[in-house]
Design a protein around this motif. Structure first.
Motif, PDB file in Angstrom:
ATOM      1  N   LYS A  95       1.450 -11.022   3.915  1.00  0.00           N
ATOM      2  CA  LYS A  95       2.075  -9.906   4.626  1.00  0.00           C
ATOM      3  C   LYS A  95       1.743  -8.601   3.920  1.00  0.00           C
ATOM      4  CE  LYS A  95       4.399 -12.313   7.738  1.00  0.00           C
ATOM      5  NZ  LYS A  95       4.200 -12.148   9.196  1.00  0.00           N
ATOM      6  N   THR A  96       1.663  -7.522   4.699  1.00  0.00           N
ATOM      7  CA  THR A  96       1.336  -6.208   4.152  1.00  0.00           C
ATOM      8  C   THR A  96       2.415  -5.194   4.516  1.00  0.00           C
ATOM      9  OG1 THR A  96      -1.058  -6.589   4.188  1.00  0.00           O
ATOM     10  CG2 THR A  96      -0.324  -4.300   4.217  1.00  0.00           C
ATOM     11  N   ILE A  97       2.851  -4.451   3.509  1.00  0.00           N
ATOM     12  CA  ILE A  97       3.823  -3.379   3.723  1.00  0.00           C
ATOM     13  C   ILE A  97       3.213  -2.060   3.246  1.00  0.00           C
ATOM     14  CG2 ILE A  97       4.968  -3.952   1.525  1.00  0.00           C
ATOM     15  CD1 ILE A  97       7.559  -2.773   2.763  1.00  0.00           C
ATOM     16  N   VAL A  98       3.363  -1.027   4.076  1.00  0.00           N
ATOM     17  CA  VAL A  98       2.893   0.312   3.750  1.00  0.00           C
ATOM     18  C   VAL A  98       4.109   1.219   3.606  1.00  0.00           C
ATOM     19  CG1 VAL A  98       1.590   2.316   4.576  1.00  0.00           C
ATOM     20  CG2 VAL A  98       0.717   0.012   4.994  1.00  0.00           C
ATOM     21  N   SER A  99       4.145   2.010   2.552  1.00  0.00           N
ATOM     22  CA  SER A  99       5.220   2.991   2.431  1.00  0.00           C
ATOM     23  C   SER A  99       4.663   4.383   2.688  1.00  0.00           C
ATOM     24  CB  SER A  99       5.863   2.943   1.041  1.00  0.00           C
ATOM     25  OG  SER A  99       4.953   3.378   0.045  1.00  0.00           O
ATOM     26  N   VAL A 159       6.420  -1.083   7.706  1.00  0.00           N
ATOM     27  CA  VAL A 159       6.255   0.286   7.215  1.00  0.00           C
ATOM     28  C   VAL A 159       7.606   0.739   6.661  1.00  0.00           C
ATOM     29  CG1 VAL A 159       5.639   2.659   7.757  1.00  0.00           C
ATOM     30  CG2 VAL A 159       4.512   0.792   8.959  1.00  0.00           C
ATOM     31  N   TYR A 160       7.597   1.139   5.421  1.00  0.00           N
ATOM     32  CA  TYR A 160       8.814   1.570   4.723  1.00  0.00           C
ATOM     33  C   TYR A 160       8.841   3.094   4.702  1.00  0.00           C
ATOM     34  CZ  TYR A 160      12.072   1.946   0.705  1.00  0.00           C
ATOM     35  OH  TYR A 160      13.115   2.231  -0.148  1.00  0.00           O
ATOM     36  N   LEU A 161       9.883   3.671   5.332  1.00  0.00           N
ATOM     37  CA  LEU A 161      10.041   5.124   5.406  1.00  0.00           C
ATOM     38  C   LEU A 161      11.329   5.522   4.682  1.00  0.00           C
ATOM     39  CD1 LEU A 161       9.202   5.651   9.203  1.00  0.00           C
ATOM     40  CD2 LEU A 161       7.625   5.761   7.262  1.00  0.00           C
ATOM     41  N   PRO A 162      11.312   5.477   3.358  1.00  0.00           N
ATOM     42  CA  PRO A 162      12.543   5.756   2.619  1.00  0.00           C
ATOM     43  C   PRO A 162      12.904   7.229   2.605  1.00  0.00           C
ATOM     44  CG  PRO A 162      10.723   5.524   1.098  1.00  0.00           C
ATOM     45  CD  PRO A 162      10.170   5.208   2.467  1.00  0.00           C
ATOM     46  N   LYS A 163      14.181   7.492   2.450  1.00  0.00           N
ATOM     47  CA  LYS A 163      14.655   8.847   2.180  1.00  0.00           C
ATOM     48  C   LYS A 163      14.717   9.008   0.656  1.00  0.00           C
ATOM     49  CE  LYS A 163      17.493   8.966   6.369  1.00  0.00           C
ATOM     50  NZ  LYS A 163      17.152   7.607   6.822  1.00  0.00           N
ATOM     51  N   PHE A 164      14.875  10.236   0.238  1.00  0.00           N
ATOM     52  CA  PHE A 164      14.908  10.525  -1.198  1.00  0.00           C
ATOM     53  C   PHE A 164      15.971   9.680  -1.903  1.00  0.00           C
ATOM     54  CE2 PHE A 164      16.305  12.882  -4.925  1.00  0.00           C
ATOM     55  CZ  PHE A 164      15.109  13.202  -5.547  1.00  0.00           C
ATOM     56  N   VAL A 172       0.861  -1.181   0.000  1.00  0.00           N
ATOM     57  CA  VAL A 172       0.000   0.000   0.000  1.00  0.00           C
ATOM     58  C   VAL A 172       0.902   1.237   0.000  1.00  0.00           C
ATOM     59  CG1 VAL A 172      -1.807   1.283   1.218  1.00  0.00           C
ATOM     60  CG2 VAL A 172      -1.814  -1.230   1.279  1.00  0.00           C
ATOM     61  N   PRO A 173       1.116   1.854  -1.152  1.00  0.00           N
ATOM     62  CA  PRO A 173       1.957   3.057  -1.221  1.00  0.00           C
ATOM     63  C   PRO A 173       1.173   4.298  -0.796  1.00  0.00           C
ATOM     64  CG  PRO A 173       1.199   2.461  -3.416  1.00  0.00           C
ATOM     65  CD  PRO A 173       0.644   1.428  -2.477  1.00  0.00           C
ATOM     66  N   THR A 174       1.745   5.112   0.094  1.00  0.00           N
ATOM     67  CA  THR A 174       1.059   6.323   0.545  1.00  0.00           C
ATOM     68  C   THR A 174       2.056   7.481   0.632  1.00  0.00           C
ATOM     69  OG1 THR A 174       1.403   6.383   2.961  1.00  0.00           O
ATOM     70  CG2 THR A 174      -0.197   4.771   2.114  1.00  0.00           C
ATOM     71  N   MET A 175       1.487   8.687   0.780  1.00  0.00           N
ATOM     72  CA  MET A 175       2.315   9.861   1.079  1.00  0.00           C
ATOM     73  C   MET A 175       1.999  10.354   2.494  1.00  0.00           C
ATOM     74  SD  MET A 175       2.987  12.027  -2.373  1.00  0.00           S
ATOM     75  CE  MET A 175       1.395  12.823  -2.490  1.00  0.00           C
ATOM     76  N   GLY A 176       1.491   9.439   3.326  1.00  0.00           N
ATOM     77  CA  GLY A 176       1.172   9.806   4.697  1.00  0.00           C
ATOM     78  C   GLY A 176      -0.210  10.411   4.806  1.00  0.00           C
ATOM     79  N   ILE A 194      11.820  -1.998  -5.835  1.00  0.00           N
ATOM     80  CA  ILE A 194      12.456  -2.174  -4.521  1.00  0.00           C
ATOM     81  C   ILE A 194      11.691  -3.185  -3.664  1.00  0.00           C
ATOM     82  CG2 ILE A 194      12.969  -1.003  -2.329  1.00  0.00           C
ATOM     83  CD1 ILE A 194      13.461   1.565  -4.036  1.00  0.00           C
ATOM     84  N   VAL A 195      10.375  -3.013  -3.567  1.00  0.00           N
ATOM     85  CA  VAL A 195       9.548  -3.820  -2.652  1.00  0.00           C
ATOM     86  C   VAL A 195       9.229  -5.202  -3.217  1.00  0.00           C
ATOM     87  CG1 VAL A 195       7.329  -3.912  -1.446  1.00  0.00           C
ATOM     88  CG2 VAL A 195       8.568  -1.737  -1.599  1.00  0.00           C
ATOM     89  N   LYS A 196       9.074  -5.273  -4.547  1.00  0.00           N
ATOM     90  CA  LYS A 196       8.716  -6.530  -5.236  1.00  0.00           C
ATOM     91  C   LYS A 196       7.414  -7.151  -4.688  1.00  0.00           C
ATOM     92  CE  LYS A 196      13.463  -7.795  -6.493  1.00  0.00           C
ATOM     93  NZ  LYS A 196      14.069  -6.482  -6.103  1.00  0.00           N
ATOM     94  N   PRO A 197       6.341  -6.392  -4.660  1.00  0.00           N
ATOM     95  CA  PRO A 197       5.084  -6.928  -4.135  1.00  0.00           C
ATOM     96  C   PRO A 197       4.378  -7.834  -5.127  1.00  0.00           C
ATOM     97  CG  PRO A 197       4.728  -4.725  -4.963  1.00  0.00           C
ATOM     98  CD  PRO A 197       6.199  -5.008  -5.130  1.00  0.00           C
ATOM     99  N   LYS A 198       3.570  -8.732  -4.611  1.00  0.00           N
ATOM    100  CA  LYS A 198       2.739  -9.564  -5.479  1.00  0.00           C
ATOM    101  C   LYS A 198       1.512  -8.779  -5.930  1.00  0.00           C
ATOM    102  CE  LYS A 198       0.773 -14.228  -5.746  1.00  0.00           C
ATOM    103  NZ  LYS A 198       0.571 -15.502  -5.013  1.00  0.00           N
ATOM    104  N   LYS A 199       1.006  -7.935  -5.007  1.00  0.00           N
ATOM    105  CA  LYS A 199      -0.154  -7.105  -5.320  1.00  0.00           C
ATOM    106  C   LYS A 199       0.049  -5.702  -4.744  1.00  0.00           C
ATOM    107  CE  LYS A 199      -3.634 -10.831  -5.495  1.00  0.00           C
ATOM    108  NZ  LYS A 199      -2.750 -11.983  -5.239  1.00  0.00           N
ATOM    109  N   ILE A 200      -0.449  -4.712  -5.489  1.00  0.00           N
ATOM    110  CA  ILE A 200      -0.417  -3.316  -5.054  1.00  0.00           C
ATOM    111  C   ILE A 200      -1.863  -2.839  -4.934  1.00  0.00           C
ATOM    112  CG2 ILE A 200       0.324  -0.967  -5.617  1.00  0.00           C
ATOM    113  CD1 ILE A 200       2.567  -2.232  -7.312  1.00  0.00           C
TER     114      ILE A 200
END
Length: 281
Positions: free
Chosen positions: A56-60, A97-102, A33-37, A145-151
């Protein structure tokens, strides 16, 4: 940021790509689940869908500067990482939760080769030059980067969903899953930008939605829909004192202008208190 790590025990926070790669390596059934917060119930509905379909679920959370065509818009975009993390933790549905820098996203400094076709320079792409090029670029990089099965993405920004799905499913082994727009009790589509509005603004947004429902209903008996919508656009501007970028009926399969209510959605983008809102129904 590190003090947060002690608070969130079960939900693992990934602060860089090295940690991400190590943490995600054992899993091949990831929902992303990609987000901008500015996490709200709309995001939580995407997370719930991911939980049902993936192990498993990852949120960015990443406010991508390259998709903003207006510097003031970028600077005013709502940011509250501590609050976002508390909401995600409380949901008990998020594994990472993925909190990447630029630099984590744009380590490759090569200029993006993504360009929109002429047929896609419509709706928001017409009014926000470079916006979707930035969206497609960051979504491509995040997927790599994340290589998700579903977005999982919401239908509120239907054009974004349409473009991202077409772009990513051609390039990667991933599926983009559309999720219904979540609305508040007054039927205003939930958006992080709503945090920039006061109560009176939200009341106006609710009235605009009611008007849009009526407009959509009345397209059924109109022979000249563009002319009808142009008239309604002027009425909306005068009645609610708003600036409107577009009010158009388009086919949901190819986003071409439509002359029939069937298989179509009514799309709008307007400014309320200098905050740009979009919706479709």
């Amino acid at each position: 940021m590190f003090y947060l790590l002690n608070i969130f025990i079960q939900m693992k926070i990934l602060l860089n790509n090295t940690t991400l790669f190590e943490s995600l390596r054992p899993f091949n059934d990831l929902g992303f689940v990609p987000t901008m917060g500015g996490i709200h119930k709309g995001h939580l509905s995407l997370i719930n869908k991911s939980n049902k379909l993936c192990k498993k679920t990852i949120v960015s959370i990443f406010v991508n500067p390259k998709q903003f065509n207006n510097k003031k818009d970028l600077n005013s975009y709502p940011r509250n990482i501590k609050k976002d993390l508390k909401i995600l933790k409380k949901s008990k549905k998020v594994d990472f939760v993925y909190l990447p820098k630029f630099k984590d996203i744009y380590k490759d400094k090569k200029k993006s080769k993504i360009t929109l076709l002429k047929k896609d320079k419509i709706l928001c792409a017409k009014f926000r030059k470079g916006h979707f090029e930035g969206v497609l670029d960051v979504m491509s990089k995040l997927t790599k980067i994340v290589k998700p099965k579903k977005i999982f993405m919401g239908e509120k920004d239907f054009q974004q969903l349409y473009l991202v799905k077409n772009e990513l499913e051609k390039k990667y082994k991933t599926k983009v899953i559309p999720c219904k727009t979540v609305r508040d009790k007054d039927n205003v589509a939930l958006s992080s930008r709503n945090l920039l509005l006061n109560k009176s603004n939200l009341i106006i947004a609710a009235k605009i939605y009611e008007t849009l429902v009526d407009i959509k209903k009345n397209t059924k008996n109109k022979k000249n829909i563009p002319s009808f919508l142009n008239l309604k656009k002027k009425e909306l501007k005068n009645n609610y004192k708003i600036k409107i970028d577009y009010l158009e009926l388009r086919n949901i399969k190819n986003l071409k202008l439509s002359n029939t209510k069937n298989n179509s959605r009514l799309f709008i983008a307007y400014y309320l208190k200098n905050v740009r809102l979009i919706d479709n129904l």
